[in-house]
Design an enzyme around this catalytic site. Structure first.
Site, PDB file in Angstrom:
ATOM      1  N   LYS A   1       0.592  -1.201   0.109  1.00 46.45           N
ATOM      2  CA  LYS A   1      -0.183  -0.091   0.010  1.00 46.45           C
ATOM      3  C   LYS A   1       0.630   1.487   0.219  1.00 46.45           C
ATOM      4  O   LYS A   1       0.905   2.123   1.143  1.00 46.45           O
ATOM      5  CB  LYS A   1      -1.137   0.078   0.606  1.00 46.45           C
ATOM      6  CG  LYS A   1      -2.457   0.219   1.180  1.00 46.45           C
ATOM      7  CD  LYS A   1      -3.249   0.016   2.455  1.00 46.45           C
ATOM      8  CE  LYS A   1      -4.134   1.227   2.304  1.00 46.45           C
ATOM      9  NZ  LYS A   1      -5.181   0.763   1.062  1.00 46.45           N
TER      10      LYS A   1
ATOM     11  N   GLU B   1      -8.311  -5.441  -9.428  1.00 47.87           N
ATOM     12  CA  GLU B   1      -8.825  -4.453  -8.628  1.00 47.87           C
ATOM     13  C   GLU B   1     -10.484  -4.343  -8.851  1.00 47.87           C
ATOM     14  O   GLU B   1     -10.089  -3.238 -10.637  1.00 47.87           O
ATOM     15  CB  GLU B   1      -7.697  -3.568  -7.900  1.00 47.87           C
ATOM     16  CG  GLU B   1      -6.690  -4.204  -7.526  1.00 47.87           C
ATOM     17  CD  GLU B   1      -6.457  -4.217  -6.413  1.00 47.87           C
ATOM     18  OE1 GLU B   1      -7.339  -4.184  -5.490  1.00 47.87           O
ATOM     19  OE2 GLU B   1      -5.424  -4.418  -5.616  1.00 47.87           O
TER      20      GLU B   1
HETATM   21  N1  PLP Z   1      -7.170  -2.702  -3.172  1.00 45.42           N
HETATM   22  C1  PLP Z   1      -6.670  -1.299  -2.654  1.00 45.42           C
HETATM   23  C2  PLP Z   1      -5.606  -0.682  -3.815  1.00 45.42           C
HETATM   24  C3  PLP Z   1      -6.692  -0.862  -1.758  1.00 45.42           C
HETATM   25  O1  PLP Z   1      -6.663   0.455  -1.504  1.00 45.42           O
HETATM   26  C4  PLP Z   1      -7.806  -1.438  -1.058  1.00 45.42           C
HETATM   27  C5  PLP Z   1      -8.243  -0.248   0.347  1.00 45.42           C
HETATM   28  O2  PLP Z   1      -7.519  -0.432   1.990  1.00 45.42           O
HETATM   29  C6  PLP Z   1      -8.407  -2.593  -0.726  1.00 45.42           C
HETATM   30  C7  PLP Z   1      -7.746  -2.999  -1.757  1.00 45.42           C
HETATM   31  C8  PLP Z   1      -8.733  -3.006   0.042  1.00 45.42           C
HETATM   32  O3  PLP Z   1      -7.457  -3.852   1.175  1.00 45.42           O
HETATM   33  P1  PLP Z   1      -8.194  -3.710   2.496  1.00 45.42           P
HETATM   34  O4  PLP Z   1      -9.906  -4.657   2.448  1.00 45.42           O
HETATM   35  O5  PLP Z   1      -7.244  -4.015   3.534  1.00 45.42           O
HETATM   36  O6  PLP Z   1      -9.346  -2.153   3.094  1.00 45.42           O
HETATM   37  C1  COI Z   2      -8.889   1.954   2.281  1.00 48.28           C
HETATM   38  O1  COI Z   2     -10.188   0.963   1.709  1.00 48.28           O
HETATM   39  O2  COI Z   2      -8.723   1.680   3.772  1.00 48.28           O
HETATM   40  C2  COI Z   2      -8.063   2.467   1.282  1.00 48.28           C
HETATM   41  O3  COI Z   2      -7.538   2.670   0.976  1.00 48.28           O
HETATM   42  C3  COI Z   2      -9.500   2.739  -0.155  1.00 48.28           C
HETATM   43  C4  COI Z   2      -8.990   4.316  -0.035  1.00 48.28           C
HETATM   44  C5  COI Z   2      -9.296   5.412   0.288  1.00 48.28           C
HETATM   45  C6  COI Z   2      -7.226   4.497  -0.791  1.00 48.28           C
END
Ligand code: PLP
Ligand code: COI
Length: 342
Positions: free
Chosen positions: A185, A221
């Site tokens: 990330k 994604e």
């Molecule tokens: N994919 C991307 C590119 C993201 O930025 C996020 C957000 O965090 C997710 C997927 C979903 O991840 P999570 O469920 O850990 O928030």
């Molecule tokens: C999240 O779901 O926490 C994300 O990172 C999504 C976005 C706001 C970047």
């Protein structure tokens, strides 16, 4: 201390507001300092900071939930802490220990507890931990110093409407390379998503779908969220790829589908020209929670899943079960709920 805040929880959406206190810790000479809560939301950093020039930066996103009985829950904060460590390893930043990461989140929630939306409003408190390379520097090299910060914002739906289906279009652009940084990330991934997102939004789509960067045949994604589809035989299917972000929500949903809803679960290739294998589809993530996908536009044609207007029954069950677990209404698997002791 309980201060009332004047916010319409039902309509807040997902936008920045300045809350009262945020956490800052500095890394210098090989160690993190004790960290502190500060009122100032401005950072003063060197013009040579690597975060500004070379994208040496990463972030996380997690939420705090007000439970029915009044307590505050964090959902799997250890998973965010570990993922941030992965991000740090990939862009040569110092790791933040899991306990210190969670403690910073807890301090921020407690210091802003009057911003935690009440139970039943559908709104939550979004926490944004991030780390940036700072200090005087000019060559392409890891920074001499780092800042780790956590701030929080009360939020509602990320995509307009929340649990209402929205449409996505398949992008010609890539957000990540096959052996690049897609699985972590880091800031650069999001910079490269701004243009494709903007192009999709201009044409009335909620966001775009990214395909695998090597062959452009498989779904990776859905904007800043992972993809899942439900097959006609009630299987929960989600893409497997080294260039997608391992979503904590997605892995939680896989367990919910299997253990709570008795579904079969598959993590595998999802071909964009085989969308007809799914009766329902959704985007999942911390910000997105579960956003039902009405349809996906690919090569000029809109493929509609369950409906452009209504949420499918399996997507609804997944949403209700996940939210029930996060709010404490449904028994959570061991270790998923971290209670903030006020
Ligand atoms: N994919 C991307 C590119 C993201 O930025 C996020 C957000 O965090 C997710 C997927 C979903 O991840 P999570 O469920 O850990 O928030
Ligand atoms: C999240 O779901 O926490 C994300 O990172 C999504 C976005 C706001 C970047």
């Amino acid at each position: 201390m309980s201060k009332a805040v004047n916010i319409d929880w039902k309509t807040i959406g997902f936008k920045y507001i300045k809350t009262d206190l945020r956490y800052v810790s500095r890394w210098k000479d090989g160690r993190w300092d004790a960290g502190e809560l500060v009122e100032d939301n401005m950072l003063r950093i060197s013009e040579g900071s690597t975060a500004l020039h070379y994208g040496q930066a990463c972030f996380e996103g997690l939420k705090a939930y007000r439970a029915k009985e009044g307590g505050i829950h964090l959902f799997r904060p250890d998973q965010n802490a570990k993922r941030m460590q992965e991000s740090c390893r990939r862009v040569l930043m110092p790791e933040m220990p899991v306990e210190k990461f969670i403690d910073a989140c807890v301090q921020v929630v407690k210091a802003n507890r009057h911003y935690v939306p009440p139970y039943g409003t559908g709104a939550t408190l979004y926490l944004r931990p991030f780390m940036i390379g700072v200090g005087d520097n000019i060559g392409v090299a890891p920074a001499p110093e780092y800042l780790f910060c956590v701030f929080c914002i009360p939020v509602g739906a990320y995509f307009k409407g929340g649990m209402i289906p929205v449409n996505f279009t398949v992008s010609d652009h890539d957000r990540a390379a096959p052996h690049g940084t897609g699985a972590v990330k880091v800031g650069g991934n999001y910079a490269s998503s701004l243009l494709p997102h903007g192009l999709a939004a201009k044409r009335g789509f909620a966001d775009c779908i990214y395909l695998d960067p090597a062959t452009h045949t498989k779904i990776e994604e859905v904007g800043a969220a992972n993809f899942f589809g439900i097959t006609g035989s009630n299987r929960f299917v989600t893409p497997q790829s080294p260039s997608i972000l391992p979503s904590i929500t997605k892995y939680s949903l896989m367990q919910v589908a299997k253990d709570y809803l008795g579904m079969d679960v598959e993590e595998r290739d999802v071909y964009v020209d085989r969308l007809d294998e799914f009766t329902e589809a959704g985007a999942c993530g911390t910000a997105a929670v579960i956003t039902p996908i009405g349809g996906i536009e690919y090569k000029g044609k809109l493929h509609v899943f369950y409906s452009e207007k209504e949420v499918g029954p399996v997507t609804r069950k997944l949403y209700d079960t996940l939210c029930g677990i996060q709010l404490g209404d449904i028994r959570a698997p061991e270790g998923w709920i971290f209670e903030v002791k006020e």
